[in-house]
Design an enzyme around this catalytic site. Sequence first.
Site, PDB file in Angstrom:
ATOM      1  CD  GLU A 172       9.210  -0.028   5.365  1.00 28.95           C
ATOM      2  OE1 GLU A 172       9.850  -0.266   6.412  1.00 28.95           O
ATOM      3  OE2 GLU A 172       9.623   0.725   4.459  1.00 28.95           O
ATOM      4  CG  ASP A 216      19.420   4.020   7.806  1.00 27.11           C
ATOM      5  OD1 ASP A 216      20.369   4.831   7.872  1.00 27.11           O
ATOM      6  OD2 ASP A 216      18.898   3.503   8.798  1.00 27.11           O
ATOM      7  CD  GLU A 271      12.772  15.898  -1.986  1.00 21.73           C
ATOM      8  OE1 GLU A 271      13.161  16.588  -2.946  1.00 21.73           O
ATOM      9  OE2 GLU A 271      11.962  14.962  -2.101  1.00 21.73           O
TER      10      GLU A 271
END
Length: 222
Positions: A80, A130, A204
């Site tokens: 990340e 993204d 989601e």
Amino acid sequence: MVSFTPRGGRMNQVQRKAFDTYAERWYLEGDDVAAAGQQLDAAALFGRKAPLVIEIGSGMGESTAAMAAARPDINLLAVEVYKPGVAQTMHHLAKTGVENVRILRADAAAVLTQLVPEQSVDEVWLFFPDPWPKTRHHKRRLVTEDFAELVASRLRKGGVFRLATDWEPYAEQMLAACTPVKALRNPHAGWAPRPEFRPRTRFERRGLNEGRQIWDLEFIRR
């Protein structure tokens, strides 16, 4: 190949406390690893031999912690770039009580290219990257045929590349990018079912609430 735009950001009090408490235990800075001039030794990093899974873009880490808890048999390397997200992931790991995660703050493409040995990874996860929905930004999307080739080269024979998105055009691009890679095969000849270990993430749920469908893909290293 670059998979992200570097992101800093200020950490809140919870995140700062988590980072200060757990960074020495769970955290690696990509630049420091690269400067050492060595590839990752997963067994040494985790203190045990276990199947290695790399999650690209672990975000704020709530699902990372849940998936690590559901898969205690794996070593999960979460990659990340957003520092508050890294710290928030530590917070979730501590709350969940899992010990099989390490967090690497770095560009995922550079990690795979420079730090991860070929045929050393059992699974690569890329969940809800993204989508860069604007046409002029499509070139920023991570999943291309070149990237799929890179992932395939790092997977062991029988290793799995799992992807998911709630953005249909990007799902179609993912399928189109991975399908021509000779080292990968799609066991479903199309979309895959959601893995049982993957929880419903907030991205989601948001996509479902907005009427979008979730598209999962699974490719296996030949």
